[in-house]
Motif scaffolding. Structure first.
Motif, PDB file in Angstrom:
ATOM      1  N   TRP A  88       0.818  -1.223   0.000  1.00 41.56           N
ATOM      2  CA  TRP A  88       0.000   0.000   0.000  1.00 41.56           C
ATOM      3  C   TRP A  88       0.850   1.271   0.000  1.00 41.56           C
ATOM      4  O   TRP A  88       0.349   2.362  -0.287  1.00 41.56           O
ATOM      5  N   ARG A 109       0.437   3.952  -2.414  1.00 45.01           N
ATOM      6  CA  ARG A 109      -0.835   3.697  -3.095  1.00 45.01           C
ATOM      7  C   ARG A 109      -2.044   4.003  -2.212  1.00 45.01           C
ATOM      8  O   ARG A 109      -3.176   3.730  -2.591  1.00 45.01           O
ATOM      9  N   PRO A 120      -5.027   6.045  -0.063  1.00 46.70           N
ATOM     10  CA  PRO A 120      -5.917   7.127  -0.499  1.00 46.70           C
ATOM     11  C   PRO A 120      -5.364   8.510  -0.148  1.00 46.70           C
ATOM     12  O   PRO A 120      -5.673   9.480  -0.819  1.00 46.70           O
ATOM     13  N   ASN A 161      -4.850  -7.518  -1.581  1.00 44.59           N
ATOM     14  CA  ASN A 161      -5.300  -6.294  -0.933  1.00 44.59           C
ATOM     15  C   ASN A 161      -6.667  -5.816  -1.423  1.00 44.59           C
ATOM     16  O   ASN A 161      -7.411  -5.201  -0.687  1.00 44.59           O
ATOM     17  N   GLY A 162      -6.983  -6.054  -2.703  1.00 42.13           N
ATOM     18  CA  GLY A 162      -8.226  -5.528  -3.257  1.00 42.13           C
ATOM     19  C   GLY A 162      -8.274  -4.018  -3.168  1.00 42.13           C
ATOM     20  O   GLY A 162      -7.237  -3.354  -3.232  1.00 42.13           O
ATOM     21  N   ASP A 163      -9.495  -3.459  -3.009  1.00 45.18           N
ATOM     22  CA  ASP A 163      -9.572  -2.014  -2.787  1.00 45.18           C
ATOM     23  C   ASP A 163      -9.322  -1.742  -1.300  1.00 45.18           C
ATOM     24  O   ASP A 163      -9.120  -2.670  -0.511  1.00 45.18           O
ATOM     25  N   PHE A 164      -9.369  -0.480  -0.923  1.00 45.79           N
ATOM     26  CA  PHE A 164      -9.061  -0.116   0.460  1.00 45.79           C
ATOM     27  C   PHE A 164     -10.009  -0.828   1.431  1.00 45.79           C
ATOM     28  O   PHE A 164      -9.597  -1.269   2.514  1.00 45.79           O
ATOM     29  N   THR A 187      -8.877  -4.395   2.123  1.00 47.20           N
ATOM     30  CA  THR A 187      -7.746  -4.388   3.058  1.00 47.20           C
ATOM     31  C   THR A 187      -8.222  -4.121   4.481  1.00 47.20           C
ATOM     32  O   THR A 187      -7.768  -4.771   5.432  1.00 47.20           O
ATOM     33  N   GLU A 211     -21.928   4.143  -1.709  1.00 54.00           N
ATOM     34  CA  GLU A 211     -20.861   3.423  -2.401  1.00 54.00           C
ATOM     35  C   GLU A 211     -19.888   2.799  -1.404  1.00 54.00           C
ATOM     36  O   GLU A 211     -19.476   1.651  -1.570  1.00 54.00           O
ATOM     37  N   SER A 212     -19.525   3.535  -0.348  1.00 52.36           N
ATOM     38  CA  SER A 212     -18.578   2.968   0.623  1.00 52.36           C
ATOM     39  C   SER A 212     -19.234   1.827   1.392  1.00 52.36           C
ATOM     40  O   SER A 212     -18.592   0.821   1.708  1.00 52.36           O
ATOM     41  N   ARG A 227     -19.251  -1.269  -0.921  1.00 52.14           N
ATOM     42  CA  ARG A 227     -17.917  -1.861  -1.045  1.00 52.14           C
ATOM     43  C   ARG A 227     -17.486  -2.547   0.247  1.00 52.14           C
ATOM     44  O   ARG A 227     -16.857  -3.606   0.215  1.00 52.14           O
ATOM     45  N   ALA A 241     -16.589  -6.387   0.825  1.00 46.12           N
ATOM     46  CA  ALA A 241     -15.261  -6.737   1.337  1.00 46.12           C
ATOM     47  C   ALA A 241     -15.361  -7.725   2.493  1.00 46.12           C
ATOM     48  O   ALA A 241     -14.602  -8.700   2.567  1.00 46.12           O
TER      49      ALA A 241
END
Lengths: 289, 107
Positions: free
Chosen positions: A69, A72, A74, A130-133, A136, A193-194, A197, A201
């Motif tokens: 990360w 990388r 956010p 890791n996928g998206d945040f 993780t 959206e969060s 996700r 996850a």
């Protein structure tokens, strides 16, 4: 916390004098270090060494994942937060692997860089991508709650080195858990959206939860030196359910993955991770940097 | 989890950038908090955690304050003359200007 005093704590660095009125005063502090473990004369039994190998591999593989990360994240602050957690885990791995290696005349580097995929004993969740945040964070949430429960019991291990490593690690995973919870709450109870996700996850990671709590012959044989994983499950379920509820997330109802990391059977992801982690040490054997 | 602090930072959010926070670290008991730097964070709780990661990695602190940068009113550098230079030459404002009276010991 009834942490035992590390038997080989090195106090020689703790001589940075009295408080200076600077916001950036630096002191090394005192804690058990891998270097202290490497010079101790006590060797673990074969079973305790195998048990330490599992704990070390769990942390090592996750540290490698989280390190990805860096640059990388956010925001740069989150880069640093995840990098910091990765370094904590690497520290735990170094201590556990150093101690395990003591039984076989091997160093932490021998174990980290010169074993093959099927010699690693980490559980599957640690090697998941890791996928998206959110992915993780979901992985962090499961792992940190599990490791905090585990280490809070291991501080009473009959093996004094395992107990000392756990005592140091406990303070750190306590923070990892807090970090994961803060983000789970914000992402779960954030925007549509969060939330979507974060729910996805949690469902992605959930199949790998059960393996963490599987008992086997080794966990029986180590006895009081370790912790029977199944005895942590009740508290784990209660804690993670409370977090998911507050984050307006649903507890997934998905079947478990078969698991097998404790026997050296891994998902397809570990090979690639090891290739990247080990390439430099293998290309330049004995190099230091 | 949208906190009130967060709503107060609407300007920063519109630009899709986390608001800025000033960090003050107290290095040990008995000393005051000292400005250590600044950082971005979505809200006050995360600012505190980011500050912990950024500014206390080497045992620097026992306490942290975070303050929204926009809550700080700073003096105007261009007004330096009228703000800070007027005391110059007024040495009677210093205790050393005065001669000690005879008979007053331990002053």
């Amino acid at each position: 916390m009834n942490a035992p005093t590390p038997a080989h704590a090195d106090h020689s660095l703790d001589s940075f004098g009295d408080a200076a009125a600077s916001a950036t005063r630096v002191t090394p502090g005192n804690a058990l270090r891998p270097e202290d473990i490497a010079i101790q004369t006590v060797r673990p039994s074969e079973d305790v060494a195998q048990y330490a190998l599992r704990l070390g591999d769990d942390s090592l593989i996750l540290a490698q994942r989280l390190g990805h990360w860096i640059s990388r994240g956010p925001e740069i602050e989150e880069d640093i937060a995840l990098g910091n957690i990765a370094l904590d885990l690497l520290g735990h791995a170094r201590s556990f692997l150093t101690y395990a290696g003591h039984a076989w005349g091997k160093t932490e580097d021998d174990l980290a860089y010169w074993r093959e995929e099927d010699e690693f004993r980490s559980a599957w969740i640690f090697e998941q991508p890791n996928g998206d945040f959110g992915v993780t964070i979901a992985r962090q949430l499961v792992v940190a709650i599990y490791q905090r429960l585990l280490y809070s019991r291991l501080v009473e291990s009959a093996d004094s080195t395992i107990a000392a490593i756990a005592a140091k690690a406990l303070k750190e995973v306590d923070y990892h858990r807090d970090h994961a919870i803060q983000w789970t709450l914000r992402l779960g109870d954030g925007t549509d959206e969060s939330h979507r996700r974060m729910q996805a996850a949690i469902e992605l990671m959930w199949p790998y939860v059960d393996e963490l709590f599987d008992d086997d012959e080794l966990t029986e044989r180590v006895g009081d030196a370790g912790v029977r994983p199944s005895t942590l499950r009740g508290e784990f379920d209660a804690e993670i359910r409370a977090v998911l509820d507050e984050a307006t997330l649903a507890l997934p109802a998905v079947p478990r993955a078969s698991g097998g990391g404790r026997r050296g059977e891994h998902t397809e992801h570990l090979g690639y991770l090891l290739a990247e982690m080990q390439v430099l040490a293998r290309k330049h054997p004995g190099a230091t940097w | 989890m949208m906190s009130q602090e967060n709503e107060g930072q609407a300007a920063g959010q519109q630009a899709n950038v986390w608001p800025l926070w000033e960090v003050f670290v107290r290095s040990s008991r008995g000393l005051s908090h000292v400005h250590a730097g600044s950082l971005h964070a979505p809200d006050a709780e995360m600012a505190l955690r980011n500050a912990r990661d950024l500014y206390t990695r080497r045992n620097e602190g026992v306490s942290i304050w975070v303050v929204p940068s926009e809550a700080i009113m700073a003096s105007d550098p261009d007004a330096k003359g009228s703000f800070f230079e007027s005391p110059q030459g007024k040495d009677y404002r210093h205790a050393t200007y005065y001669t000690k009276s005879e008979g007053v010991k331990h002053l």
